[in-house]
Enzyme design. Structure first.
Site, PDB file in Angstrom:
ATOM      1  N   GLU A 207      31.183  67.522  -8.409  1.00 40.53           N
ATOM      2  CA  GLU A 207      30.043  68.199  -9.024  1.00 40.53           C
ATOM      3  C   GLU A 207      29.486  69.262  -8.083  1.00 40.53           C
ATOM      4  O   GLU A 207      28.717  68.967  -7.164  1.00 40.53           O
ATOM      5  CB  GLU A 207      28.961  67.159  -9.356  1.00 40.53           C
ATOM      6  CG  GLU A 207      27.729  67.740 -10.006  1.00 40.53           C
ATOM      7  CD  GLU A 207      26.629  66.703 -10.132  1.00 40.53           C
ATOM      8  OE1 GLU A 207      25.491  67.102 -10.440  1.00 40.53           O
ATOM      9  OE2 GLU A 207      26.902  65.503  -9.912  1.00 40.53           O
ATOM     10  N   ASP A 283      27.844  62.050  -9.244  1.00 40.05           N
ATOM     11  CA  ASP A 283      26.818  61.340  -8.490  1.00 40.05           C
ATOM     12  C   ASP A 283      26.489  59.998  -9.126  1.00 40.05           C
ATOM     13  O   ASP A 283      26.825  59.725 -10.278  1.00 40.05           O
ATOM     14  CB  ASP A 283      25.547  62.188  -8.392  1.00 40.05           C
ATOM     15  CG  ASP A 283      25.742  63.415  -7.497  1.00 40.05           C
ATOM     16  OD1 ASP A 283      26.766  63.470  -6.806  1.00 40.05           O
ATOM     17  OD2 ASP A 283      24.872  64.306  -7.515  1.00 40.05           O
ATOM     18  N   ASP A 285      23.533  58.923  -9.877  1.00 41.58           N
ATOM     19  CA  ASP A 285      22.298  58.933 -10.661  1.00 41.58           C
ATOM     20  C   ASP A 285      22.585  59.145 -12.146  1.00 41.58           C
ATOM     21  O   ASP A 285      23.738  59.184 -12.590  1.00 41.58           O
ATOM     22  CB  ASP A 285      21.348  60.011 -10.137  1.00 41.58           C
ATOM     23  CG  ASP A 285      21.979  61.395 -10.108  1.00 41.58           C
ATOM     24  OD1 ASP A 285      23.039  61.572 -10.762  1.00 41.58           O
ATOM     25  OD2 ASP A 285      21.434  62.290  -9.452  1.00 41.58           O
ATOM     26  N   ASP A 287      22.135  61.826 -14.005  1.00 39.24           N
ATOM     27  CA  ASP A 287      22.858  63.077 -14.262  1.00 39.24           C
ATOM     28  C   ASP A 287      24.349  62.902 -14.012  1.00 39.24           C
ATOM     29  O   ASP A 287      25.184  63.445 -14.754  1.00 39.24           O
ATOM     30  CB  ASP A 287      22.310  64.198 -13.364  1.00 39.24           C
ATOM     31  CG  ASP A 287      20.984  64.741 -13.873  1.00 39.24           C
ATOM     32  OD1 ASP A 287      20.684  64.518 -15.063  1.00 39.24           O
ATOM     33  OD2 ASP A 287      20.266  65.377 -13.088  1.00 39.24           O
TER      34      ASP A 287
END
Length: 374
Positions: A207, A283, A285, A287
């Site tokens: 990302e 990641d 999280d 997102d």
């Protein structure tokens, strides 16, 4: 409950929430104990509605509907040619083009009808087709001559359907033109592996540039490739391939993986794949989870074989990093954190939240005891 005007009331009810483009065509004929009643009206929608019956038994389709469609298509084309609504160079209007906006109620009666289909609700009597076609054609031609505005509205509606279909066809042709070009140029953002042995090579989809740097530094350059994507890729759930190919990230992945685009489809030829493992590394999280889902949606929609044959992997980084003294422990998620807190009991440790690969956001700047602030 019966109505005074029968199927005339029925067709009005079907179109009660729609804008009518024509008046109602109605015909009722009987011949040798075989009869047909038809009510037809066009509206401004793009779907068709059929209510079919044989001896008051509902049908999902059958030869009576085939007879009606043939009568409608033939009569409309003859009228359009005669009145100059179709030019000499124009192709005849098709049955598919005449379906848009059509509402039809067809009630057919005959002795000893024959049905087929899994639920026995499709009329298969062959004489129904020819009789319905003949009886409907006669009255439909008269109705078209007496209602030129309605006739023109039907032709215009069909020609709009043709234009939309041709536009969609051109979009597919654009995809096919892309197909025919060999997509041999690899994306410039790809840091490729040195080895040409697909079975030992893997590619990490990371990302953004921030994750690209540490991943490139830590990789084995001989067997591991890195391709960064910018943020959340296009949601392809309801997107056709033509639009998907316009997305730089998706186009780059197709090229990097060694996939082909042919005949409007993504082709997975295992002999041309460039990596034995394709790993999405988002990641930890929310997102990151969204990015993984978007990536998997793209793969499942256009190249599901990659999942079915075990080429797709997801690497999930830990959400937390705990440090005490010279010790470091990575914790996958909140559940792992709670378990770790109980294990540490009264020991002091510092906790950071992992944003991504090698990126740590400190939580409190003060030490924690067993996960509770001092």
């Amino acid at each position: 409950m019966t109505s005074k005007n029968g199927i005339l009331d029925y067709i009005k009810d079907l179109n009660s929430n729609k804008t009518s483009l024509t008046s109602i065509f109605y015909t009722e004929n009987i011949e040798d104990r075989i009869g047909v009643k038809i009510a037809m009206e066009y509206n401004d929608t793009y779907s068709d509605t059929y209510k079919l019956y044989t001896n008051s038994i509902p049908n999902s389709g059958g030869t009576h509907l085939t007879g009606f469609r043939t009568a409608l298509t033939t009569s409309i084309n003859e009228y359009a040619r005669d009145k100059g609504l179709l030019k000499e160079k124009d192709a005849n209007i098709t049955g598919e083009e005449l379906k848009e906006g059509l509402s039809l109620v067809l009630s057919f009666i005959m002795p000893d009808p024959v049905f087929s289909g899994q639920t026995k609700d499709v009329l298969s009597s062959s004489e129904a087709r020819t009789i319905v076609q003949r009886l409907v054609s006669k009255d439909l031609k008269v109705w078209l001559d007496n209602n030129p505005k309605d006739a023109k509205a039907i032709v215009d509606k069909a020609m709009l359907a043709r234009a939309a279909r041709e536009k969609a066809k051109k979009a597919k042709e654009t995809v096919r033109k892309v197909d025919t070009k060999k997509r041999t140029i690899l994306p410039g953002t790809l840091s490729d592996a040195n080895s040409k042995n697909r079975n030992e090579c893997e590619i990490f989809i990371v990302e953004g540039r921030s994750a690209e740097g540490p991943t490139k530094e830590a990789r084995n350059r001989n067997t591991q490739a890195v391709l960064p994507v910018r943020g959340k890729i296009l949601n392809t759930l309801k997107t056709d391939l033509h639009k998907a190919l316009g997305n730089k990230e998706i186009s780059a992945m197709i090229d990097a993986f060694g996939l082909e685009v042919k005949d409007g489809k993504v082709i997975v030829d295992e002999s041309k794949l460039r990596y034995g493992k394709i790993i999405i590394t988002a990641d930890a999280d929310v997102d990151g989870s969204h990015i993984r889902i978007l990536f998997l949606t793209f793969i499942w929609k256009f190249a599901p074989e990659l999942i079915e044959k075990g080429y797709i992997y997801a690497a999930v980084p830990p959400l937390y990093k705990a440090t005490w003294g010279t010790n470091i422990k990575y914790l996958k998620d909140d559940v792992a954190l709670e378990t770790f807190r109980k294990t540490m009991k009264s020991k002091n440790f510092e906790l950071g939240r992992m944003k991504g690969y090698e990126e740590v956001w400190p939580l409190p700047t003060f030490p924690l005891i067993g996960g509770v602030a001092n």
